[in-house]
Design an enzyme around this catalytic site. Structure first.
Site, short mmCIF file in Angstrom:
data_model
loop_
_atom_site.label_atom_id
_atom_site.label_comp_id
_atom_site.label_asym_id
_atom_site.label_seq_id
_atom_site.Cartn_x
_atom_site.Cartn_y
_atom_site.Cartn_z
N ARG A 92 0.81 -1.21 0.00
CA ARG A 92 0.00 0.00 0.00
C ARG A 92 0.85 1.28 0.00
NH1 ARG A 92 -5.15 1.60 -1.01
NH2 ARG A 92 -5.66 3.45 0.16
N CYS A 116 -2.44 -5.04 2.60
CA CYS A 116 -3.29 -6.00 3.28
C CYS A 116 -4.73 -5.86 2.80
CB CYS A 116 -3.25 -5.75 4.79
SG CYS A 116 -1.72 -6.27 5.56
N ARG A 121 -10.34 -0.01 0.08
CA ARG A 121 -9.27 0.96 0.38
C ARG A 121 -9.08 1.88 -0.82
NH1 ARG A 121 -4.17 -1.86 3.27
NH2 ARG A 121 -3.93 0.22 4.16
N PRO A 122 -10.00 2.84 -0.99
CA PRO A 122 -9.93 3.70 -2.17
C PRO A 122 -8.78 4.71 -2.07
CG PRO A 122 -11.68 4.44 -0.72
CD PRO A 122 -11.10 3.22 -0.08
N ASP A 124 -9.53 7.82 -3.38
CA ASP A 124 -10.26 9.01 -3.85
C ASP A 124 -9.84 10.29 -3.13
OD1 ASP A 124 -11.44 8.03 -1.57
OD2 ASP A 124 -13.50 8.20 -2.28
#
Ligand code: EPU
Length: 417
Positions: A92, A116, A121-122, A124
């Site tokens: 990430r 993970c 998990r955007p 934006d």
């Protein structure tokens, strides 16, 4: 790789907490903002740091270990030629390259980051901030192309106080002419540590660690030397591990002020410990009372210790409600606890009930993700008999030499290929 743990033993001695993973990852990304040497101390020897170093090498920055816990980033400019999409997809924190690279290049192509699986998990809020600063974003086949004709300082309001979006925007704004004001910013200690690091490079940031951060753009940043803060998630994990195994261990090398709400919750449940300047000494504690755990942005209980509180709840008297407000996919570990004998129900993606105390017994289980994995190590240390934890290499992403350090406390844990 698997861990084989024979549980049911009390632990003894002191465990030292390493530097914060979620502080050092943005700090390494931030070194791309300057072409000068940076020396970073108290860096944990964990898998995510190794991947971050590979990613830095892939953009042409020379980065190397100097001794056990220091990293040196040499003079040099990043190049976009070899930015490796496969590496970016592997975790990430790769999203944190976007901001620094945008200050150096007019067009940056990044891939969808990995990390993970915790539910949705955007990105934006990252993109909302970048757009406000004049960046256009196009997506095609898992790759994003970010382009601009000069970054603009603006007032930006985040919809969610996202940690990495805050870090990305702060890093970008340090080299953007004018004053950027970021509202509803994340206040986590690692965001504050990044702001301190950037200020030591010559940035002009005020309000780091609060929900409004003001960044006065500067022309250039210089090299620096910085010591990363201790990892608050590791610290809380080890405190909970001591309580769950009824061990009077010492957790040292920590910042207790970064753990306030979690520690207060444990005290209210009947835990007994002494808090010192940089350590916590656990005292003998009877059966804890059930808790009400609600994960919140800092200073609340972090989502990254939700599952550790979950395993502790199996040893507490009564029914604990866990309300996970940040992510909608962080309860998979509960089924593994149930397999080990816990009395637990997942009510919906955000709420679970755990009733204790129940004895846990050894089982063959999966690590699932980093924080679930360490939680299941704690469960295995509590359990009677042998537990085999598969895919345990995931735990190396965030916990340095965990098996060696737990063996030093008297735990019966071994690593097998
Ligand atoms: N969110 C949005 N839009 C965005 C970004 C986030 O709606 O553009 C939402 C998420 O869906 C979530 C919330 O905001 O509900 C928080 O997400 P955040 O962006 O803060 O998470 P993150 O930056 O991706 C970091 C840590 C995580 C930690 C979270 C929450 C790093 C590298 N990762 O992730 O750490 O759980 O903040 O504190 O800093 C871990 O260390 O195990 C880990 C997962």
């Amino acid at each position: 790789m698997k861990f084989i743990i024979n549980g049911g033993k009390k632990l003894h001695g002191t465990i030292h907490v390493s530097g914060s993973k979620n502080a050092v990852l943005p700090i390494l990304a931030a070194t791309l903002l300057a072409d000068r040497r940076c020396v970073i101390h108290n860096v944990p020897r964990i898998r995510d740091v190794e991947v971050m170093m590979q990613l830095m090498l892939s953009v042409g920055r020379t980065v190397r270990w100097d001794g056990e816990h220091t990293i040196i980033v040499s003079d040099g400019k990043p190049s976009l030629k070899k930015l490796d999409p496969k590496l970016m997809r592997s975790f990430r924190a790769s999203a944190l390259f976007a901001g620094p690279l945008l200050t150096q290049f007019r067009t940056v192509r990044i891939s969808e980051p990995g990390g993970c699986a915790l539910g949705n998990r955007p990105l934006d809020d990252h993109f909302h901030g970048f757009r406000r600063m004049g960046v256009t974003i196009a997506r095609s086949r898992g790759m994003y192309t970010l382009s601009h004709r000069g970054l603009e300082a603006k007032t930006i309001v985040l919809i969610a106080p996202s940690v990495t979006a805050t870090e990305n925007i702060v890093m970008t704004a340090t080299l953007t002419v004018g004053t950027t004001v970021l509202k509803n910013a994340a206040c986590e200690p690692h965001v504050q540590d990044l702001c301190d690091f950037l200020n030591s490079m010559g940035a002009k940031i005020s309000g780091g660690g609060t929900n409004t951060i003001t960044i006065q753009g500067v022309k250039k940043l210089h090299g620096t030397t910085h010591t990363v803060i201790p990892d608050p998630v590791n610290a809380m994990t080890f405190v909970i591990m001591g309580l769950a195994t009824k061990s009077t261990i010492v957790v040292d090398g920590i910042r207790p002020d970064h753990l306030d709400v979690g520690l207060e919750t444990l005290l209210a449940a009947g835990a007994r410990f002494d808090i010192h300047k940089d350590s916590i000494t656990l005292k003998s504690t009877g059966v804890l009372k059930a808790m009400k755990i609600q994960t919140r942005p800092y200073p609340g209980i972090p989502t990254d210790v939700q599952s550790q509180f979950g395993v502790l709840a199996t040893q507490a008297q009564g029914t604990t409600l866990i309300h996970e407000t940040i992510f909608d996919g962080r309860f998979a570990y509960i089924q593994e606890l149930v397999n080990m004998g816990a009395d637990a129900t997942v009510c919906d993606p955000h709420r679970a009930l755990i009733t204790g105390p129940t004895p846990l017994h050894g089982h063959e289980i999966q690590s699932l993700n980093l924080r679930a994995g360490i939680t299941l190590v704690v469960a295995a240390l509590v359990a009677s008999g042998q537990t085999v934890i598969h895919d345990a290499q995931i735990i190396d992403r965030g916990y340095e030499d965990i098996d060696i350090r737990l063996r030093a406390l008297g735990a019966d844990i071994r690593r097998e290929a």
